[in-house]
Design a protein around this motif. Structure first.
Motif, PDB file in Angstrom:
ATOM      1  N   GLY A  25       0.921  -1.188   0.042  1.00 28.13           N
ATOM      2  CA  GLY A  25      -0.135   0.077  -0.178  1.00 28.13           C
ATOM      3  C   GLY A  25       0.884   1.283   0.103  1.00 28.13           C
ATOM      4  O   GLY A  25       0.376   2.331  -0.405  1.00 28.13           O
ATOM      5  N   TRP A  26       2.042   1.153   0.454  1.00 26.78           N
ATOM      6  CA  TRP A  26       2.910   2.327   0.614  1.00 26.78           C
ATOM      7  C   TRP A  26       3.603   2.527  -0.840  1.00 26.78           C
ATOM      8  O   TRP A  26       4.217   1.434  -1.357  1.00 26.78           O
ATOM      9  N   GLN A  40      -4.124   3.130  -0.284  1.00 26.36           N
ATOM     10  CA  GLN A  40      -5.059   2.220   0.064  1.00 26.36           C
ATOM     11  C   GLN A  40      -5.993   2.950   0.976  1.00 26.36           C
ATOM     12  O   GLN A  40      -6.842   2.136   1.579  1.00 26.36           O
ATOM     13  N   GLY A  41      -5.973   4.140   1.360  1.00 25.24           N
ATOM     14  CA  GLY A  41      -6.938   4.679   2.210  1.00 25.24           C
ATOM     15  C   GLY A  41      -6.441   5.995   2.949  1.00 25.24           C
ATOM     16  O   GLY A  41      -4.973   6.198   2.981  1.00 25.24           O
ATOM     17  N   PRO A  42      -7.021   6.175   4.106  1.00 29.47           N
ATOM     18  CA  PRO A  42      -6.539   7.228   4.943  1.00 29.47           C
ATOM     19  C   PRO A  42      -5.393   6.911   5.835  1.00 29.47           C
ATOM     20  O   PRO A  42      -5.210   5.614   6.029  1.00 29.47           O
ATOM     21  N   VAL A  43      -4.637   7.865   6.288  1.00 34.66           N
ATOM     22  CA  VAL A  43      -3.781   7.458   7.166  1.00 34.66           C
ATOM     23  C   VAL A  43      -3.877   8.426   8.483  1.00 34.66           C
ATOM     24  O   VAL A  43      -3.920   9.796   8.411  1.00 34.66           O
ATOM     25  N   ALA A  98       0.857  -1.010   8.158  1.00 32.63           N
ATOM     26  CA  ALA A  98       0.192  -1.852   7.298  1.00 32.63           C
ATOM     27  C   ALA A  98      -1.299  -1.480   7.490  1.00 32.63           C
ATOM     28  O   ALA A  98      -2.209  -1.821   6.458  1.00 32.63           O
ATOM     29  N   HIS A  99      -1.836  -0.972   8.554  1.00 32.68           N
ATOM     30  CA  HIS A  99      -3.119  -0.507   8.769  1.00 32.68           C
ATOM     31  C   HIS A  99      -3.252   0.943   8.957  1.00 32.68           C
ATOM     32  O   HIS A  99      -3.598   0.936  10.468  1.00 32.68           O
ATOM     33  N   PRO A 100      -2.600   1.920   8.342  1.00 33.21           N
ATOM     34  CA  PRO A 100      -2.641   3.288   8.990  1.00 33.21           C
ATOM     35  C   PRO A 100      -3.990   4.035   9.053  1.00 33.21           C
ATOM     36  O   PRO A 100      -3.794   5.014   9.561  1.00 33.21           O
ATOM     37  N   SER A 101      -5.031   3.334   8.990  1.00 27.93           N
ATOM     38  CA  SER A 101      -6.565   4.026   9.111  1.00 27.93           C
ATOM     39  C   SER A 101      -6.916   3.606  10.492  1.00 27.93           C
ATOM     40  O   SER A 101      -7.744   4.032  11.058  1.00 27.93           O
ATOM     41  N   VAL A 102      -6.160   2.576  11.265  1.00 29.49           N
ATOM     42  CA  VAL A 102      -6.641   2.001  12.364  1.00 29.49           C
ATOM     43  C   VAL A 102      -5.795   2.723  13.415  1.00 29.49           C
ATOM     44  O   VAL A 102      -4.413   3.025  13.306  1.00 29.49           O
TER      45      VAL A 102
END
Lengths: 139, 509
Positions: free
Chosen positions: A38-39, A71-74, A118-122
């Motif tokens: 994703g990065w 792949q989404g917000p950070v 790996a899950h920067p929106s969490v």
């Protein structure tokens, strides 16, 4: 700060990355850190800033500001005083539970940093289900 | 030469925590009455030496061990020297004289020392070479150079922990002038001239000159402490005045250390005072010379740092703090007014981290720069504003009084200090605790204990510490990276690392 511990970190990281340590032992640069899916790009620098009281205190993690997540917000990327870098917020990681990096199979601080990358929106990779499974997967 | 009476020497002092002395006794003085050898590993702290690690030489590694002489095998000696050099440590060859209470080197010992001198001072000119001898009641340590051999002063930390006292043959030379008997007349009646002279020969570093530190500094000066180093980067604000004795509106805007320097000098003109208006993290060279560090600071990162420094250099540290708990009512009601005093004798008692006294949340906040703090507040990670904690002078005075008591006990050596004291001024409850180093402490029994000035722990680390700075890397570190990395290196990386970056080979340890 305990330079011996920083040297141990240096040696451990060196087995995987090209590493540079500042003379004052305050900054450790991983030149070719392998960012998770994703990065963009996947291989880019990451640097670790050691506090005066390391290893009693948690080190700070910085990533290039022009690194993109596709792949989404950070939520963990914060402004900082260093031009070109952003601080990766790790305050949710209980430092007392981890070593920065280890050679054994135990989960270390950098594993949890990787999980949050790996899950920067969490907001908290230790609590949300997806990163937990991620941690299980990488070990 | 008999060392039955301790003499003084102006030379290097070697600091040894009591548990290391006990380990030496256990290794060297056994019921069978045979002489034995043990190895000591020393680090440097400025001009002084620190010894915490003692290695017993097993009987099978002795070439001979009898009631009159001993010698380890050559291989064993070589391996010991090799371990010392690879870890940037200095060797101490200890042996015992179990047939006597006193400690002295025999003619045979001197001949052996001379052979070591010829072997090692040429081969390892950067190593200190030390020899020690232990009798039942005395310890003598000498430093051997290419030219001569001189006794070093021995400073046992936490002597009260020893089941059997060991008397050093040499202690540090007093350098303070004669005690002013008129000024200290009442003290002399309590401590005697010898005690007051000890105080005059004591150097205390006071970290923080705020509510507690200002009282501490002035009280220590009046007590007759011979040298004070005052450390605080802040200026006096109006809201400080109710808790800074002797300070008035005219002092607002002045550095706290400057104001306290003046007050301490007025209290005791014979006191040698140094003022440093910097964060404590920038005062290592001053702190290294202190006999005792006391701190009354509210920043947890400063307390972490001072604790780690004290542990690293084997300097006793007294941490003082107060906590006032109030209700949420308006007006607030005081629920407790607590004083916490912890006396840390590294390697002997628990350190600040052994008791897990830090506050990680506060430490995290203090670690943020202004941009990071702003971002953290915006994201709700931390509260927008931190209200100052309540503080009152009478509680600070209580904390300062107990801290001075701990300093006095450490300096005079007549009574062991209370390792941990908690007092609640509301309930009147007091808890006095013994403490011991915690095996899982990240600071104390990690690898900071007695690290001193050394930064390396193995031959592989020497490579890091001594790798020459690559000028090309300094000028343009991007050239050291491959194309992929270079493209994505932040533009400011050159400037960011230029002042503080060494290029190191990326080999496995």
């Amino acid at each position: 700060m305990n330079e011996r511990q920083i040297h141990l970190d240096y040696h451990t990281f060196s087995s995987q990355y090209r590493v540079r340590l500042s003379e004052g032992h305050t900054r450790l640069l991983l030149e070719n850190y392998d960012y998770p899916d994703g990065w963009q790009p996947r291989e880019a620098p990451l640097f670790i800033r050691y506090p005066d009281a390391y290893p009693r205190m948690q080190p700070a993690i910085y990533i290039p500001e022009n690194l993109h997540y596709t792949q989404g917000p950070v939520v963990h990327r914060m402004q900082c005083k260093f031009d070109g870098w952003k601080r990766w917020c790790t305050h949710h990681i209980p430092w007392e539970r981890f070593e920065l990096v280890t050679t054994d199979d135990n989960i270390d601080f950098m594993d949890v940093v990787r999980a949050s990358l790996a899950h920067p929106s969490v907001r908290n990779p230790l609590q949300d289900p997806a990163p937990k499974s991620f941690l299980q997967r990488i070990h | 030469m008999s060392g039955s009476t301790a003499t003084t020497t102006p030379q290097t002092t070697i600091r040894i925590p009591a548990p290391a002395v006990t380990a030496l006794r256990d290794a060297l003085l056994r019921p069978d009455g045979r002489e034995r050898v043990a190895f000591g590993y020393c680090s440097r702290s400025g001009n002084d030496l620190l010894l915490t690690e003692v290695e017993q030489v097993p009987d099978e590694n002795h070439r001979h061990s009898s009631p009159g002489s001993c010698r380890p095998t050559t291989a064993c000696e070589r391996e010991f020297i090799s371990r010392c050099t690879s870890r940037d440590l200095h060797p101490v060859f200890f042996h015992s004289h179990p047939f006597t209470d006193t400690a002295w080197f025999s003619t045979l010992d001197r001949q052996l020392i001379d052979r070591f001198r010829k072997w090692l001072t040429t081969l390892y000119p950067d190593r200190d070479l030390l020899f020690g001898v232990l009798g039942h009641e005395e310890m003598r340590i000498e430093r051997v150079t290419a030219d001569d051999s001189r006794p070093v002063a021995v400073d046992i930390k936490g002597e009260w922990e020893l089941e059997q006292p060991v008397r050093p043959t040499h202690t540090a030379a007093p350098d303070a002038p004669a005690v002013d008997t008129e000024r200290f007349d009442r003290h002399l009646r309590a401590f005697g001239e010898a005690g007051q002279t000890k105080l005059a020969n004591t150097h205390v570093a006071v970290v923080g000159c705020g509510g507690i530190g200002s009282i501490l500094a002035q009280t220590l000066a009046r007590l007759g402490i011979g040298k004070l180093t005052l450390i605080d980067p802040d200026e006096i604000e109006v809201s400080n005045l109710p808790r800074l004795p002797g300070c008035t509106h005219g002092d607002v805007g002045q550095l706290k250390v400057s104001a306290m320097h003046q007050r301490c000098w007025e209290a005791n003109p014979d006191c040698d005072i140094i003022s440093i208006a910097r964060p404590v993290q920038e005062t290592e060279d001053y702190l290294k010379n202190a006999d005792i560090i006391v701190a009354g600071v509210d920043r947890v990162t400063a307390r972490y740092w001072v604790n780690q420094f004290a542990v690293r250099h084997l300097i006793p540290y007294v941490d003082a703090g107060t906590v006032i708990e109030t209700s949420d009512a308006d007006p607030p009601q005081i629920e407790s007014m607590e004083v916490y005093i912890q006396t840390i004798v590294p390697g002997v008692t628990a350190c600040f981290d052994c008791l897990d006294r830090g506050d990680p949340d506060q430490a995290y906040r203090e670690s943020l720069d202004s941009a990071e703090e702003k971002a953290a507040v915006e994201r709700g990670y931390i509260d927008a504003d931190i209200e100052p904690e309540p503080a009152v002078i009478d509680l600070n005075q209580l904390a300062a009084a107990h801290t001075v008591s701990a300093v006095k006990r450490l300096a005079l050596g007549t009574q062991p200090p209370v390792a941990f004291r908690k007092y609640d001024d509301v309930s009147g409850d007091q808890a006095l605790l013994e403490t011991h180093p915690n095996a899982s402490c990240p600071t104390c029994l990690g690898n900071s204990l007695a690290l001193g000035d050394s930064t390396i722990s193995s031959a592989a680390d020497q490579e890091i510490a001594t790798a020459p700075l690559d000028d090309a890397a300094l000028a343009n570190p991007l050239e050291q990276t491959d194309r992929t990395t270079r493209d994505w290196f932040p533009p400011a990386v050159t400037a960011f690392f230029a002042s503080d970056l060494a290029q190191h080979p990326t080999t496995d340890p």
